[in-house]
Write an enzyme that holds these catalytic residues in place. Sequence first.
Site, PDB file in Angstrom:
ATOM      1  N   HIS A  37      -2.294  97.592 111.929  1.00 48.10           N
ATOM      2  CA  HIS A  37      -0.849  97.451 111.796  1.00 48.10           C
ATOM      3  C   HIS A  37      -0.485  95.992 111.592  1.00 48.10           C
ATOM      4  O   HIS A  37      -1.079  95.096 112.196  1.00 48.10           O
ATOM      5  CB  HIS A  37      -0.122  97.973 113.033  1.00 48.10           C
ATOM      6  CG  HIS A  37       1.367  97.833 112.927  1.00 48.10           C
ATOM      7  ND1 HIS A  37       2.140  98.747 112.255  1.00 48.10           N
ATOM      8  CD2 HIS A  37       2.218  96.874 113.374  1.00 48.10           C
ATOM      9  CE1 HIS A  37       3.406  98.363 112.291  1.00 48.10           C
ATOM     10  NE2 HIS A  37       3.480  97.233 112.968  1.00 48.10           N
ATOM     11  N   ASP A  54      10.728 107.471 117.582  1.00 43.98           N
ATOM     12  CA  ASP A  54      10.529 106.190 116.896  1.00 43.98           C
ATOM     13  C   ASP A  54      11.023 106.248 115.460  1.00 43.98           C
ATOM     14  O   ASP A  54      11.571 105.274 114.952  1.00 43.98           O
ATOM     15  CB  ASP A  54       9.054 105.800 116.916  1.00 43.98           C
ATOM     16  CG  ASP A  54       8.801 104.499 116.163  1.00 43.98           C
ATOM     17  OD1 ASP A  54       9.276 103.457 116.648  1.00 43.98           O
ATOM     18  OD2 ASP A  54       8.178 104.539 115.098  1.00 43.98           O
ATOM     19  N   LYS A 104       3.078 104.652 117.794  1.00 49.01           N
ATOM     20  CA  LYS A 104       2.486 105.256 116.597  1.00 49.01           C
ATOM     21  C   LYS A 104       0.973 105.102 116.590  1.00 49.01           C
ATOM     22  O   LYS A 104       0.238 106.033 116.251  1.00 49.01           O
ATOM     23  CB  LYS A 104       3.082 104.629 115.335  1.00 49.01           C
ATOM     24  CG  LYS A 104       4.530 104.960 115.088  1.00 49.01           C
ATOM     25  CD  LYS A 104       4.974 104.565 113.694  1.00 49.01           C
ATOM     26  CE  LYS A 104       5.105 103.071 113.521  1.00 49.01           C
ATOM     27  NZ  LYS A 104       6.306 102.508 114.135  1.00 49.01           N
ATOM     28  N   SER A 113       7.477 100.319 119.257  1.00 46.72           N
ATOM     29  CA  SER A 113       7.426 101.074 118.010  1.00 46.72           C
ATOM     30  C   SER A 113       6.018 101.091 117.429  1.00 46.72           C
ATOM     31  O   SER A 113       5.506 102.127 117.009  1.00 46.72           O
ATOM     32  CB  SER A 113       8.403 100.466 117.002  1.00 46.72           C
ATOM     33  OG  SER A 113       8.293 101.104 115.747  1.00 46.72           O
ATOM     34  N   ARG A 143      17.213 100.586 113.596  1.00 43.96           N
ATOM     35  CA  ARG A 143      16.959  99.149 113.733  1.00 43.96           C
ATOM     36  C   ARG A 143      17.150  98.440 112.398  1.00 43.96           C
ATOM     37  O   ARG A 143      17.741  97.362 112.321  1.00 43.96           O
ATOM     38  CB  ARG A 143      15.530  98.904 114.231  1.00 43.96           C
ATOM     39  CG  ARG A 143      15.292  99.199 115.688  1.00 43.96           C
ATOM     40  CD  ARG A 143      13.798  99.225 115.998  1.00 43.96           C
ATOM     41  NE  ARG A 143      13.131  97.997 115.580  1.00 43.96           N
ATOM     42  CZ  ARG A 143      11.845  97.938 115.240  1.00 43.96           C
ATOM     43  NH1 ARG A 143      11.095  99.022 115.247  1.00 43.96           N
ATOM     44  NH2 ARG A 143      11.300  96.788 114.894  1.00 43.96           N
TER      45      ARG A 143
END
Length: 436
Positions: A82, A161, A187, A183, A168
């Site tokens: 990520h 989320d 995930k 967040s 957001r």
Amino acid sequence: MNILTLINKKKYGHELTREEINFIVDGYTTGVIPDYQMAAFLMAVYFQTMSISEISFLTEAMLNSGEIYDLSAISGFKVDKHSSGGVGDKVSLIYAPLVAAFGLKVAKMSGRGLGQTGGTIDKLESIPGFRVEISFAEFVKIINQTNLSIMAQSHNIVPADKKIYALRDATAIVDSLPLVAASVMCKKIATGSDGIVLDVKCGNGAFMKTISEARKLAQIMVELGIKFNKKIDAEITNMSEPLGRTIGNAIEVYEALQTLKGQGPADLTYIVCESAALSLYQAGLFPDLDSAITACQEKLQTDEPLNYFRSFIKAQGGDLTFIDNDLPLKDILKVKNIIEIKAKQDGYMAITDTNELGLLAVRLGAGRTTKDEQIDYHAGIYLNKKTGEKVAIGDVVMTLYTNRYVTEPIYEWVEQTFKIVSIKPREQELIYEIIQ
């Protein structure tokens, strides 16, 4: 419990309990709490922040709002990566097929663009026919066939989320540290991988502006990962200028393909190899990080990573013409307006506002200003010159691609993003720190 009471509690900086956070997340997910009240709560979090305990409770609440994937049907070491978000960040598009070429299994769920930063899903959707909305069963099947799959968040996994993520973006609070950490990690944990690599970007073009902010975010996420029994590493990387030369969607896929062919820009290739090496090291394929990095550099000089990328795109319905036909960029984008920005003096290129470059790409159509807005996959920016490169008067330093009507303010926005300077800017580090 009452949502107004809890908004007020957080507004004045008081700590929320697990039960209170569960109440808020569950209420918003089921529609009991409307967008405007959730936006008020998130804004209170933005200004008052959250304790480690609150972030952990928020992560758990979002994780438990939907399914948690079981990847036991996939043999081998499962990995995920990520990025916290940066301008021109297309690392995942290259990282995934690169580690797949070593036999690792990439089970990645990605998001769409947030604010000035692009999203991996938007970039993949620029490939005609590519499907990001796939079932979990198909996700597993594709990974077993091709060693990798990247999908959008399904409605069944962390639905809380998914709703909060979009809100957001539409309310200018994408850079809230606790909201970013929760967040990302809900995930990553829900997807079920064995190992996770986090690329936490800092600088003008990232949500985290300083190394200390990025370090704090990385440490929180690593702590959350350990709590959920994951092998996890975080790298803090420099986002003071765009990564590579492209900003957009199809234009970034184009640059990713060039990198998979061993012809990518040096900064992008460097970050890709460092990120991939962390996953290879987590899987125990190499005795140390240096040997893993060298192996990645060598692998990118072969056809294997590109072949894995091609198989993955085909498995998810993508048109391979985009990959197989070595077309020039202008023939891939096919936009109505191509604007060349030229240097007005001799000197050296210095990108001064990466954040504004990302916003410029949004104004050209490559990003969203509301959560429901459609993006133009072919809009984007190509940086003909990057910081430190020599420039002569009249040289094209930047090329803008857009289907929108071109107005005079575009040139004003461009001028805010760079300068031509007489002294060559000092080269900056690309990776500041690795937290293992």
